[in-house]
Design a protein around this motif. Structure first.
Motif, PDB file in Angstrom:
ATOM      1  N   GLU A 105      16.321  66.156  53.643  1.00 13.79           N
ATOM      2  CA  GLU A 105      15.873  64.922  54.326  1.00 13.79           C
ATOM      3  C   GLU A 105      15.084  64.140  53.440  1.00 13.79           C
ATOM      4  N   ILE A 106      14.086  64.578  52.720  1.00 17.09           N
ATOM      5  CA  ILE A 106      13.002  63.780  51.957  1.00 17.09           C
ATOM      6  C   ILE A 106      13.895  63.339  50.742  1.00 17.09           C
ATOM      7  N   ILE A 107      14.744  64.299  50.088  1.00 19.87           N
ATOM      8  CA  ILE A 107      15.408  64.033  48.799  1.00 19.87           C
ATOM      9  C   ILE A 107      16.478  62.781  49.283  1.00 19.87           C
ATOM     10  N   ARG A 108      17.061  62.664  50.406  1.00 18.91           N
ATOM     11  CA  ARG A 108      17.959  61.616  50.714  1.00 18.91           C
ATOM     12  C   ARG A 108      17.141  60.257  50.849  1.00 18.91           C
ATOM     13  N   TYR A 109      15.781  60.439  51.640  1.00 22.39           N
ATOM     14  CA  TYR A 109      14.916  59.244  51.637  1.00 22.39           C
ATOM     15  C   TYR A 109      14.583  58.503  50.096  1.00 22.39           C
ATOM     16  N   PHE A 110      14.060  59.480  49.355  1.00 23.26           N
ATOM     17  CA  PHE A 110      13.808  59.124  47.879  1.00 23.26           C
ATOM     18  C   PHE A 110      15.044  58.607  47.003  1.00 23.26           C
ATOM     19  N   ILE A 111      16.069  59.049  47.126  1.00 18.79           N
ATOM     20  CA  ILE A 111      17.500  58.781  46.582  1.00 18.79           C
ATOM     21  C   ILE A 111      17.626  57.189  47.133  1.00 18.79           C
ATOM     22  N   GLN A 112      17.625  57.032  48.371  1.00 17.66           N
ATOM     23  CA  GLN A 112      17.792  55.928  48.697  1.00 17.66           C
ATOM     24  C   GLN A 112      16.702  54.762  48.205  1.00 17.66           C
ATOM     25  N   VAL A 113      15.599  55.139  48.154  1.00 19.76           N
ATOM     26  CA  VAL A 113      14.716  54.296  47.633  1.00 19.76           C
ATOM     27  C   VAL A 113      14.901  53.960  46.013  1.00 19.76           C
ATOM     28  N   SER A 114      15.398  55.001  45.541  1.00 24.47           N
ATOM     29  CA  SER A 114      15.685  54.668  43.843  1.00 24.47           C
ATOM     30  C   SER A 114      16.759  53.798  43.801  1.00 24.47           C
ATOM     31  N   LEU A 115      17.524  53.333  44.776  1.00 26.87           N
ATOM     32  CA  LEU A 115      18.456  52.029  44.518  1.00 26.87           C
ATOM     33  C   LEU A 115      17.722  50.947  44.075  1.00 26.87           C
ATOM     34  N   GLU A 116      16.480  50.873  44.719  1.00 30.84           N
ATOM     35  CA  GLU A 116      15.574  49.497  44.577  1.00 30.84           C
ATOM     36  C   GLU A 116      14.867  49.602  43.078  1.00 30.84           C
ATOM     37  N   TYR A 117      15.116  50.809  42.342  1.00 32.87           N
ATOM     38  CA  TYR A 117      14.361  51.078  41.202  1.00 32.87           C
ATOM     39  C   TYR A 117      15.303  51.201  40.128  1.00 32.87           C
ATOM     40  N   LYS A 118      16.323  50.817  39.860  1.00 39.23           N
ATOM     41  CA  LYS A 118      17.314  51.400  39.028  1.00 39.23           C
ATOM     42  C   LYS A 118      16.827  50.996  37.506  1.00 39.23           C
ATOM     43  N   GLU A 119      15.868  49.902  37.324  1.00 42.17           N
ATOM     44  CA  GLU A 119      15.436  49.367  35.837  1.00 42.17           C
ATOM     45  C   GLU A 119      14.544  50.542  35.463  1.00 42.17           C
ATOM     46  N   TYR A 120      14.068  51.470  36.508  1.00 42.72           N
ATOM     47  CA  TYR A 120      13.078  52.147  36.098  1.00 42.72           C
ATOM     48  C   TYR A 120      13.633  53.832  36.147  1.00 42.72           C
ATOM     49  N   SER A 121      14.968  53.803  35.940  1.00 41.42           N
ATOM     50  CA  SER A 121      15.818  55.126  36.008  1.00 41.42           C
ATOM     51  C   SER A 121      15.375  56.099  36.943  1.00 41.42           C
ATOM     52  N   LEU A 122      14.916  55.860  38.218  1.00 42.33           N
ATOM     53  CA  LEU A 122      14.366  56.642  39.259  1.00 42.33           C
ATOM     54  C   LEU A 122      15.321  57.627  39.435  1.00 42.33           C
ATOM     55  N   PHE A 123      16.519  57.479  39.981  1.00 39.38           N
ATOM     56  CA  PHE A 123      17.475  58.372  40.505  1.00 39.38           C
ATOM     57  C   PHE A 123      17.720  59.361  39.166  1.00 39.38           C
ATOM     58  N   GLY A 124      17.880  59.317  38.068  1.00 37.03           N
ATOM     59  CA  GLY A 124      17.879  60.213  36.975  1.00 37.03           C
ATOM     60  C   GLY A 124      16.486  61.081  36.827  1.00 37.03           C
ATOM     61  N   ARG A 125      15.479  60.433  37.069  1.00 41.82           N
ATOM     62  CA  ARG A 125      14.333  61.201  36.882  1.00 41.82           C
ATOM     63  C   ARG A 125      14.392  62.116  38.185  1.00 41.82           C
ATOM     64  N   ILE A 126      14.865  61.734  39.371  1.00 41.44           N
ATOM     65  CA  ILE A 126      14.644  62.412  40.573  1.00 41.44           C
ATOM     66  C   ILE A 126      15.624  63.800  40.233  1.00 41.44           C
ATOM     67  N   ILE A 127      16.837  63.588  39.705  1.00 46.34           N
ATOM     68  CA  ILE A 127      17.704  64.586  39.530  1.00 46.34           C
ATOM     69  C   ILE A 127      17.171  65.454  38.363  1.00 46.34           C
ATOM     70  N   ASN A 128      16.537  64.959  37.585  1.00 47.22           N
ATOM     71  CA  ASN A 128      15.950  65.928  36.245  1.00 47.22           C
ATOM     72  C   ASN A 128      14.778  66.728  36.863  1.00 47.22           C
TER      73      ASN A 128
END
Length: 313
Positions: free
Chosen positions: A253-276
């Motif tokens: 549930e919380i992983i989904r939430y933060f991945i959704q948030v990461s859409l707004e922070y593409k310039e900070y590579s947030l999704f890739g950092r979450i996955i790592n």
């Protein structure tokens, strides 16, 4: 030998000579008297120290320190310095431009003394302009308990932990400090670590603190898309995920939430950092990569469905 105070109030300050005296007076008006107030100046250039000198001479419960180079410049470093100096059984943070309700310390200490709990949360209201001194002195209020099972609601701000709206037992900070490079969401990040490490707390439905709203604030910087605040938020998210993963408390549930948030922070590579940070087996990583890839389309159709539903009703 100076007696050990029951409560340590930590107040970081930076160029707030316009407001700090009113904040200090709200501490002096507390109905609970057994406290120390540690004021940490983060290197301000105004006349804050001169304004405080009469108070410091008249009331020994106030202590004034300049932040030393051992702590990074900023709110987290100043608060960490205050934590290292604090002697009280309970810890609370007040800001240098806000107003504390006279019963703030009294009611929080009462709750923490009578219950096997680690913190007392209360309501924080905001005001603009001049503060209206019209307090509710009632001691009757409802309450509920909070524990680590509520962490998802807290991280999504469904259950808000506002700045300066919690009193903590000193044990909460025995193994925790603010992450000093964070310039925004530093409280949110350290609270996530504390709340997943301690006993339950209590939340009382009474306003005990009043935050002053004005344009010169860190929150204002975030709302105005200040780049350092946005970058700090993404760093805080990564730290929160790492903490939950280490404690085996990270839900889908919380992983989904933060991945959704990461859409707004593409310039900070947030999704890739979450996955790592998640460091998942390949098949699980692929699942979340597919989820992220299809997320914009899913959100688009969800928005259409929501508008249609609202129009029907």
């Amino acid at each position: 030998m100076k007696p050990i105070p029951k409560v340590s109030i930590i107040m970081a300050t930076y160029n707030r000579s316009e407001y700090i005296l009113e904040s200090i007076q709200s501490i002096q008006y507390q109905t609970f008297k057994d406290w120390e107030c540690i004021i940490i100046d983060d290197g301000g250039t105004d006349n804050t120290q001169q304004i405080l000198e009469p108070v410091l001479k008249q009331d020994s419960r106030f202590q004034y320190f300049m932040r030393t180079p051992n702590y990074q410049k900023g709110l987290p470093g100043s608060r960490n310095y205050g934590l290292d100096l604090a002697k009280g059984d309970y810890i609370i943070f007040f800001d240098d431009d806000d107003i504390a309700h006279p019963q703030n310390l009294e009611l929080c200490v009462l709750e923490l003394s009578n219950n096997d709990i680690s913190f007392c949360r209360y309501i924080r209201d905001i005001f603009r302009g001049d503060f209206i001194y019209n307090y509710d002195y009632s001691k009757e209020y409802t309450f509920f308990y909070i524990d680590s099972q509520d962490i998802n609601k807290i991280l999504r701000n469904e259950l808000q932990f506002n700045s300066c709206a919690v009193m903590w037992t000193k044990e909460c900070y025995s193994n925790h400090r603010y992450t000093e490079h964070l310039k925004y969401a530093e409280e949110w990040e350290v609270y996530a670590r504390i709340l997943t490490s301690v006993n339950r707390g209590i939340s009382i439905n009474k306003t005990l603190y009043y935050g002053r709203k004005h344009s010169v604030s860190i929150t204002g910087d975030f709302g105005n898309k200040n780049l350092s605040s946005l970058a700090s938020y993404t760093d805080a998210i990564q730290l929160v995920i790492a903490n939950l993963k280490n404690k085996k408390m990270l839900s889908n549930e919380i992983i989904r939430y933060f991945i959704q948030v990461s859409l707004e922070y593409k310039e900070y590579s947030l999704f890739g950092r979450i996955i790592n940070t998640l460091d998942l087996p390949k098949y699980e990583e692929l699942k979340w990569r597919l989820f992220y890839a299809h997320l914009p389309l899913r959100l688009y159709f969800y928005g259409i469905w929501k508008r249609v539903k609202n129009n029907i009703h």
